[in-house]
Motif scaffolding. Structure first.
Motif: not given
Length: 391
Positions: A22-30, A91-107
Protein backbone atom coordinates in the motif's frame (compact mmCIF):
# COMPACT_ATOMS: atom_id res chain seq x y z
CA UNK A 1 -12.19 12.75 -20.47
CA UNK A 2 -9.81 11.60 -17.75
CA UNK A 3 -10.93 8.32 -16.21
CA UNK A 4 -10.18 6.98 -12.73
CA UNK A 5 -7.41 4.48 -12.08
CA UNK A 6 -8.31 1.87 -9.49
CA UNK A 7 -5.54 -0.22 -7.96
CA UNK A 8 -7.12 -3.43 -6.68
CA UNK A 9 -5.29 -5.47 -4.03
CA UNK A 10 -6.83 -8.86 -3.14
CA UNK A 11 -5.37 -10.05 0.17
CA UNK A 12 -5.61 -12.77 2.75
CA UNK A 13 -3.78 -12.84 6.10
CA UNK A 14 -0.74 -10.90 4.87
CA UNK A 15 -0.87 -7.70 6.87
CA UNK A 16 2.93 -7.58 7.06
CA UNK A 17 3.52 -7.33 3.30
CA UNK A 18 0.24 -5.53 2.56
CA UNK A 19 1.41 -2.47 4.51
CA UNK A 20 4.43 -1.98 2.27
CA UNK A 21 2.45 -2.77 -0.89
CA UNK A 22 0.00 0.00 0.00
CA UNK A 23 2.87 2.39 0.68
CA UNK A 24 4.00 2.02 -2.93
CA UNK A 25 0.48 2.82 -4.15
CA UNK A 26 -0.46 5.82 -1.98
CA UNK A 27 2.90 7.43 -2.86
CA UNK A 28 2.02 7.61 -6.57
CA UNK A 29 1.70 11.13 -7.95
CA UNK A 30 -1.74 10.55 -9.46
CA UNK A 31 -4.77 12.78 -8.88
CA UNK A 32 -7.27 10.22 -10.20
CA UNK A 33 -6.07 7.31 -8.08
CA UNK A 34 -8.47 5.04 -6.23
CA UNK A 35 -7.46 2.01 -4.16
CA UNK A 36 -9.54 -1.05 -3.31
CA UNK A 37 -8.37 -3.66 -0.79
CA UNK A 38 -10.39 -6.86 -1.12
CA UNK A 39 -9.93 -8.75 2.14
CA UNK A 40 -10.62 -12.48 1.91
CA UNK A 41 -12.02 -12.83 5.44
CA UNK A 42 -8.69 -12.23 7.18
CA UNK A 43 -8.10 -11.59 10.87
CA UNK A 44 -8.56 -7.98 12.13
CA UNK A 45 -4.89 -7.18 11.47
CA UNK A 46 -5.57 -6.67 7.75
CA UNK A 47 -8.30 -4.08 8.28
CA UNK A 48 -6.14 -2.38 10.90
CA UNK A 49 -3.34 -1.94 8.36
CA UNK A 50 -5.72 -0.40 5.82
CA UNK A 51 -7.26 1.98 8.35
CA UNK A 52 -3.84 3.01 9.67
CA UNK A 53 -3.23 4.95 6.43
CA UNK A 54 -6.17 7.26 7.05
CA UNK A 55 -6.35 7.78 3.30
CA UNK A 56 -9.75 8.59 1.78
CA UNK A 57 -8.67 7.09 -1.53
CA UNK A 58 -8.54 3.61 0.04
CA UNK A 59 -11.73 1.58 0.10
CA UNK A 60 -11.90 -1.63 2.14
CA UNK A 61 -14.16 -4.55 1.18
CA UNK A 62 -14.44 -7.84 3.05
CA UNK A 63 -15.75 -11.02 1.44
CA UNK A 64 -17.42 -12.03 4.73
CA UNK A 65 -16.35 -15.64 4.29
CA UNK A 66 -13.30 -17.41 2.99
CA UNK A 67 -13.29 -17.67 -0.81
CA UNK A 68 -10.96 -19.26 -3.31
CA UNK A 69 -8.38 -16.96 -4.87
CA UNK A 70 -10.34 -16.70 -8.15
CA UNK A 71 -13.57 -15.92 -6.31
CA UNK A 72 -11.84 -13.24 -4.25
CA UNK A 73 -10.55 -11.69 -7.48
CA UNK A 74 -14.09 -11.81 -8.88
CA UNK A 75 -15.44 -10.18 -5.71
CA UNK A 76 -12.81 -7.45 -5.97
CA UNK A 77 -13.56 -6.66 -9.63
CA UNK A 78 -17.28 -6.47 -8.87
CA UNK A 79 -16.52 -3.27 -6.92
CA UNK A 80 -15.02 -1.48 -9.94
CA UNK A 81 -17.35 -0.49 -12.76
CA UNK A 82 -15.49 2.24 -14.62
CA UNK A 83 -12.04 3.43 -15.64
CA UNK A 84 -8.70 1.65 -15.59
CA UNK A 85 -7.97 -1.35 -13.38
CA UNK A 86 -4.55 -2.32 -12.03
CA UNK A 87 -4.43 -5.40 -9.81
CA UNK A 88 -1.53 -6.12 -7.45
CA UNK A 89 -0.63 -9.01 -5.23
CA UNK A 90 -0.30 -8.04 -1.58
CA UNK A 91 3.47 -8.64 -1.62
CA UNK A 92 3.86 -6.73 -4.92
CA UNK A 93 4.14 -3.00 -5.53
CA UNK A 94 4.24 -0.11 -7.98
CA UNK A 95 7.46 1.56 -9.11
CA UNK A 96 7.60 5.08 -7.68
CA UNK A 97 6.14 7.64 -10.10
CA UNK A 98 5.39 5.17 -12.89
CA UNK A 99 1.61 4.54 -12.68
CA UNK A 100 0.22 7.75 -14.21
CA UNK A 101 2.68 7.89 -17.17
CA UNK A 102 1.96 4.27 -18.06
CA UNK A 103 -1.81 4.73 -17.99
CA UNK A 104 -1.40 7.91 -20.07
CA UNK A 105 0.58 5.87 -22.61
CA UNK A 106 -2.29 3.41 -22.86
CA UNK A 107 -4.87 6.19 -23.18
CA UNK A 108 -2.91 7.81 -26.00
CA UNK A 109 -3.00 4.51 -27.92
CA UNK A 110 -6.79 4.36 -27.91
CA UNK A 111 -6.61 0.69 -26.84
CA UNK A 112 -8.11 -0.97 -23.75
CA UNK A 113 -5.33 -3.20 -22.41
CA UNK A 114 -1.62 -2.98 -21.67
CA UNK A 115 1.02 -5.44 -20.58
CA UNK A 116 4.49 -4.54 -19.41
CA UNK A 117 7.69 -6.09 -18.28
CA UNK A 118 7.86 -6.12 -14.49
CA UNK A 119 10.52 -5.69 -11.87
CA UNK A 120 11.05 -8.70 -9.62
CA UNK A 121 11.69 -8.33 -5.91
CA UNK A 122 12.67 -11.13 -3.57
CA UNK A 123 11.72 -10.27 -0.02
CA UNK A 124 14.49 -10.90 2.58
CA UNK A 125 15.31 -14.52 3.46
CA UNK A 126 13.42 -15.92 0.46
CA UNK A 127 16.35 -16.75 -1.82
CA UNK A 128 20.06 -17.44 -1.66
CA UNK A 129 22.75 -14.77 -2.00
CA UNK A 130 23.30 -15.93 -5.59
CA UNK A 131 19.86 -14.71 -6.65
CA UNK A 132 19.13 -11.00 -7.06
CA UNK A 133 17.01 -9.21 -4.50
CA UNK A 134 15.76 -6.83 -7.19
CA UNK A 135 15.69 -7.15 -10.98
CA UNK A 136 14.76 -4.08 -13.02
CA UNK A 137 14.14 -4.24 -16.79
CA UNK A 138 15.74 -1.19 -18.42
CA UNK A 139 13.80 -1.19 -21.69
CA UNK A 140 11.78 1.70 -23.09
CA UNK A 141 10.18 0.20 -26.20
CA UNK A 142 6.43 0.38 -26.82
CA UNK A 143 4.54 -1.53 -29.47
CA UNK A 144 1.03 -2.53 -30.44
CA UNK A 145 0.56 -6.30 -30.46
CA UNK A 146 -2.12 -8.34 -32.20
CA UNK A 147 -3.76 -10.50 -29.55
CA UNK A 148 -4.20 -13.52 -31.80
CA UNK A 149 -0.49 -13.60 -32.65
CA UNK A 150 0.63 -13.34 -29.01
CA UNK A 151 -1.72 -16.12 -27.92
CA UNK A 152 -0.56 -18.36 -30.76
CA UNK A 153 3.03 -18.02 -29.54
CA UNK A 154 2.02 -18.96 -26.00
CA UNK A 155 0.12 -22.03 -27.15
CA UNK A 156 3.01 -23.23 -29.30
CA UNK A 157 5.17 -22.72 -26.20
CA UNK A 158 7.29 -20.30 -28.14
CA UNK A 159 8.45 -17.82 -25.53
CA UNK A 160 6.54 -14.75 -26.72
CA UNK A 161 8.14 -11.40 -27.37
CA UNK A 162 5.26 -9.70 -25.56
CA UNK A 163 3.65 -10.63 -22.26
CA UNK A 164 -0.10 -11.05 -22.44
CA UNK A 165 -2.13 -8.44 -20.55
CA UNK A 166 -3.72 -9.76 -17.38
CA UNK A 167 -5.65 -8.69 -14.31
CA UNK A 168 -2.55 -8.91 -12.17
CA UNK A 169 0.80 -7.25 -11.60
CA UNK A 170 2.09 -5.65 -14.80
CA UNK A 171 -1.27 -5.33 -16.55
CA UNK A 172 -3.68 -2.42 -17.01
CA UNK A 173 -7.20 -3.21 -18.23
CA UNK A 174 -10.22 -1.01 -18.83
CA UNK A 175 -13.36 -1.95 -16.92
CA UNK A 176 -15.20 -2.22 -20.26
CA UNK A 177 -13.03 -5.25 -21.12
CA UNK A 178 -14.02 -7.01 -17.91
CA UNK A 179 -17.66 -6.12 -18.54
CA UNK A 180 -17.58 -7.46 -22.10
CA UNK A 181 -16.11 -10.81 -21.04
CA UNK A 182 -18.44 -11.08 -18.06
CA UNK A 183 -21.48 -10.44 -20.27
CA UNK A 184 -20.95 -13.81 -21.96
CA UNK A 185 -21.18 -15.87 -18.78
CA UNK A 186 -21.98 -13.66 -15.78
CA UNK A 187 -18.50 -13.96 -14.29
CA UNK A 188 -15.04 -12.99 -15.48
CA UNK A 189 -12.88 -15.77 -14.00
CA UNK A 190 -13.52 -19.35 -15.10
CA UNK A 191 -10.33 -21.03 -13.86
CA UNK A 192 -8.80 -21.54 -10.45
CA UNK A 193 -5.60 -19.89 -11.73
CA UNK A 194 -7.05 -16.39 -12.23
CA UNK A 195 -4.04 -14.44 -13.46
CA UNK A 196 -3.21 -16.83 -16.31
CA UNK A 197 -6.86 -17.31 -17.23
CA UNK A 198 -7.38 -13.55 -17.38
CA UNK A 199 -4.70 -13.30 -20.09
CA UNK A 200 -6.74 -15.50 -22.42
CA UNK A 201 -10.05 -13.86 -21.50
CA UNK A 202 -8.65 -10.39 -22.18
CA UNK A 203 -6.92 -11.26 -25.45
CA UNK A 204 -10.13 -12.96 -26.63
CA UNK A 205 -11.95 -9.68 -25.96
CA UNK A 206 -9.50 -7.11 -27.38
CA UNK A 207 -8.06 -7.35 -30.86
CA UNK A 208 -4.84 -5.52 -29.95
CA UNK A 209 -3.02 -4.40 -26.83
CA UNK A 210 -0.09 -2.20 -25.88
CA UNK A 211 3.14 -3.85 -24.78
CA UNK A 212 5.79 -1.84 -22.94
CA UNK A 213 9.25 -3.04 -21.96
CA UNK A 214 9.39 -0.25 -19.35
CA UNK A 215 8.12 -1.53 -15.98
CA UNK A 216 5.60 0.24 -13.77
CA UNK A 217 5.04 -2.59 -11.30
CA UNK A 218 7.05 -4.94 -9.08
CA UNK A 219 6.23 -8.63 -8.73
CA UNK A 220 7.21 -9.67 -5.22
CA UNK A 221 8.19 -13.08 -3.98
CA UNK A 222 7.76 -13.52 -0.25
CA UNK A 223 7.27 -16.38 2.19
CA UNK A 224 3.54 -16.01 1.49
CA UNK A 225 3.77 -16.40 -2.29
CA UNK A 226 1.47 -19.02 -3.81
CA UNK A 227 3.23 -19.37 -7.17
CA UNK A 228 6.22 -21.43 -6.08
CA UNK A 229 4.13 -23.62 -3.80
CA UNK A 230 1.65 -24.44 -6.55
CA UNK A 231 4.13 -26.20 -8.81
CA UNK A 232 4.84 -28.99 -6.37
CA UNK A 233 3.18 -32.37 -6.04
CA UNK A 234 2.13 -31.84 -2.45
CA UNK A 235 -0.96 -30.46 -0.65
CA UNK A 236 -1.15 -26.74 0.05
CA UNK A 237 -3.78 -24.41 1.46
CA UNK A 238 -4.69 -22.99 -1.94
CA UNK A 239 -5.84 -26.38 -3.20
CA UNK A 240 -8.08 -26.89 -0.18
CA UNK A 241 -10.41 -24.07 -1.20
CA UNK A 242 -13.74 -24.49 -2.99
CA UNK A 243 -12.17 -24.01 -6.40
CA UNK A 244 -13.54 -23.57 -9.90
CA UNK A 245 -13.27 -27.08 -11.40
CA UNK A 246 -10.59 -27.72 -13.99
CA UNK A 247 -11.91 -28.19 -17.53
CA UNK A 248 -13.20 -31.69 -18.25
CA UNK A 249 -10.68 -32.02 -21.09
CA UNK A 250 -7.94 -32.16 -18.43
CA UNK A 251 -8.48 -35.15 -16.12
CA UNK A 252 -6.84 -34.90 -12.72
CA UNK A 253 -6.33 -38.57 -11.90
CA UNK A 254 -4.55 -39.25 -8.62
CA UNK A 255 -2.81 -35.85 -8.63
CA UNK A 256 -5.97 -33.82 -7.90
CA UNK A 257 -4.41 -30.79 -9.62
CA UNK A 258 -2.76 -29.59 -12.82
CA UNK A 259 -0.41 -27.23 -11.02
CA UNK A 260 2.53 -29.58 -11.59
CA UNK A 261 2.97 -28.04 -15.02
CA UNK A 262 2.85 -24.47 -16.31
CA UNK A 263 2.02 -25.62 -19.87
CA UNK A 264 -0.85 -27.73 -18.49
CA UNK A 265 -2.21 -24.68 -16.67
CA UNK A 266 -1.88 -22.50 -19.77
CA UNK A 267 -3.64 -25.04 -21.99
CA UNK A 268 -6.40 -25.52 -19.42
CA UNK A 269 -6.97 -21.79 -18.97
CA UNK A 270 -7.14 -21.24 -22.73
CA UNK A 271 -9.61 -24.10 -23.06
CA UNK A 272 -11.75 -22.61 -20.27
CA UNK A 273 -11.88 -19.38 -22.27
CA UNK A 274 -13.03 -21.18 -25.45
CA UNK A 275 -16.49 -19.62 -25.24
CA UNK A 276 -14.82 -16.22 -25.72
CA UNK A 277 -12.56 -17.19 -28.64
CA UNK A 278 -15.09 -19.36 -30.51
CA UNK A 279 -13.47 -22.64 -29.52
CA UNK A 280 -10.33 -22.12 -31.56
CA UNK A 281 -7.64 -23.92 -29.60
CA UNK A 282 -4.70 -23.12 -31.89
CA UNK A 283 -2.89 -26.30 -30.85
CA UNK A 284 -3.77 -29.99 -30.98
CA UNK A 285 -4.25 -32.17 -27.92
CA UNK A 286 -1.33 -34.32 -29.17
CA UNK A 287 0.97 -31.29 -29.08
CA UNK A 288 -0.37 -30.37 -25.63
CA UNK A 289 0.54 -33.83 -24.35
CA UNK A 290 4.05 -33.63 -25.81
CA UNK A 291 4.70 -30.20 -24.29
CA UNK A 292 3.32 -31.09 -20.85
CA UNK A 293 5.39 -34.30 -20.61
CA UNK A 294 8.54 -32.55 -21.85
CA UNK A 295 8.31 -29.51 -19.57
CA UNK A 296 7.44 -31.16 -16.26
CA UNK A 297 10.31 -31.13 -13.77
CA UNK A 298 8.89 -32.94 -10.73
CA UNK A 299 7.03 -36.17 -10.08
CA UNK A 300 8.10 -37.83 -13.30
CA UNK A 301 6.33 -41.15 -12.71
CA UNK A 302 3.10 -39.46 -11.64
CA UNK A 303 3.10 -37.15 -14.65
CA UNK A 304 3.73 -39.96 -17.11
CA UNK A 305 0.77 -41.81 -15.59
CA UNK A 306 -1.33 -38.67 -15.95
CA UNK A 307 -0.24 -38.46 -19.58
CA UNK A 308 -1.62 -41.94 -20.25
CA UNK A 309 -4.99 -40.88 -18.82
CA UNK A 310 -5.02 -37.70 -20.92
CA UNK A 311 -4.08 -39.66 -24.05
CA UNK A 312 -6.78 -42.26 -23.47
CA UNK A 313 -9.44 -39.58 -22.95
CA UNK A 314 -8.65 -37.88 -26.25
CA UNK A 315 -7.62 -40.90 -28.33
CA UNK A 316 -3.99 -39.76 -28.61
CA UNK A 317 -0.83 -41.68 -29.42
CA UNK A 318 0.86 -41.76 -26.02
CA UNK A 319 3.97 -43.65 -27.22
CA UNK A 320 4.53 -41.12 -30.00
CA UNK A 321 4.32 -38.30 -27.45
CA UNK A 322 6.92 -40.02 -25.26
CA UNK A 323 9.25 -40.38 -28.24
CA UNK A 324 8.94 -36.63 -28.86
CA UNK A 325 9.89 -35.63 -25.31
CA UNK A 326 13.61 -35.19 -25.99
CA UNK A 327 13.03 -33.06 -29.09
CA UNK A 328 10.44 -30.83 -27.42
CA UNK A 329 12.62 -30.47 -24.33
CA UNK A 330 15.57 -29.46 -26.48
CA UNK A 331 13.40 -26.86 -28.24
CA UNK A 332 12.25 -25.46 -24.88
CA UNK A 333 15.80 -25.29 -23.51
CA UNK A 334 17.01 -23.38 -26.55
CA UNK A 335 14.21 -20.87 -26.17
CA UNK A 336 14.76 -20.56 -22.43
CA UNK A 337 18.49 -20.07 -22.98
CA UNK A 338 17.86 -17.32 -25.50
CA UNK A 339 15.45 -15.58 -23.16
CA UNK A 340 17.83 -15.85 -20.20
CA UNK A 341 20.65 -14.35 -22.25
CA UNK A 342 18.40 -11.50 -23.39
CA UNK A 343 17.25 -10.78 -19.84
CA UNK A 344 20.81 -10.88 -18.55
CA UNK A 345 21.65 -7.94 -20.79
CA UNK A 346 18.32 -6.11 -20.55
CA UNK A 347 18.04 -5.86 -16.76
CA UNK A 348 19.83 -4.27 -13.81
CA UNK A 349 20.18 -6.42 -10.69
CA UNK A 350 20.82 -5.70 -7.05
CA UNK A 351 21.74 -8.21 -4.37
CA UNK A 352 21.53 -8.35 -0.62
CA UNK A 353 24.40 -6.26 0.69
CA UNK A 354 24.32 -3.73 -2.13
CA UNK A 355 24.15 -0.14 -0.86
CA UNK A 356 20.67 0.73 -2.20
CA UNK A 357 17.76 0.00 0.22
CA UNK A 358 15.81 -3.25 -0.32
CA UNK A 359 14.33 -4.18 3.06
CA UNK A 360 10.75 -4.28 1.74
CA UNK A 361 8.81 -3.66 -1.47
CA UNK A 362 8.42 0.05 -0.69
CA UNK A 363 12.19 0.46 -0.61
CA UNK A 364 12.43 -1.69 -3.74
CA UNK A 365 9.92 0.65 -5.41
CA UNK A 366 12.09 3.70 -4.76
CA UNK A 367 15.27 1.89 -5.72
CA UNK A 368 13.76 0.66 -8.99
CA UNK A 369 12.71 4.21 -9.86
CA UNK A 370 16.25 5.43 -9.18
CA UNK A 371 17.73 2.75 -11.44
CA UNK A 372 15.31 3.60 -14.23
CA UNK A 373 16.14 7.31 -13.93
CA UNK A 374 19.88 6.68 -13.93
CA UNK A 375 20.56 3.22 -15.43
CA UNK A 376 23.79 1.51 -14.44
CA UNK A 377 26.30 0.20 -16.97
CA UNK A 378 24.79 -2.91 -18.50
CA UNK A 379 28.18 -4.52 -18.95
CA UNK A 380 29.05 -4.06 -15.27
CA UNK A 381 25.63 -5.43 -14.33
CA UNK A 382 26.19 -8.54 -16.46
CA UNK A 383 29.65 -9.15 -14.99
CA UNK A 384 28.31 -8.72 -11.47
CA UNK A 385 25.53 -11.23 -12.10
CA UNK A 386 27.86 -13.80 -13.65
CA UNK A 387 30.22 -13.47 -10.70
CA UNK A 388 27.36 -14.08 -8.24
CA UNK A 389 26.15 -17.13 -10.13
CA UNK A 390 29.40 -18.91 -10.90
CA UNK A 391 32.17 -17.70 -8.61
Amino acid sequence: MTQPITVVIPTRERADTLRHCLETVVAQNCDRLKILVSDNASSPATRAVVESFGDARIRYANTGQRLSMAHNYEFALSHVDTGWIVMLGDDDGLVAGRLEPTVALLEDSGLRALSSETCFYNWPKVVSAREPALTVPLGSAVETVRSQDAVADILRVVRPKARLPQTYTGGIIHADVIRAARAKDGSFFRSQIPDIYSSFAITATVERFVYSTAPFAIAGRSSHSIGAALFKLEPNAFLEEELIPFHVDFPLGDLATLSFSMPAIQFECHTQAAFLHHGQTGVSKQRMLEVILANTKTGRAEIMAWGRTFAALHGLDYDAAVQRIAAVRHESRLLDGWRSARNLIACARLYEGDPMPLANVREASETAAALLADPPSRMLSVLKTLKRRYV
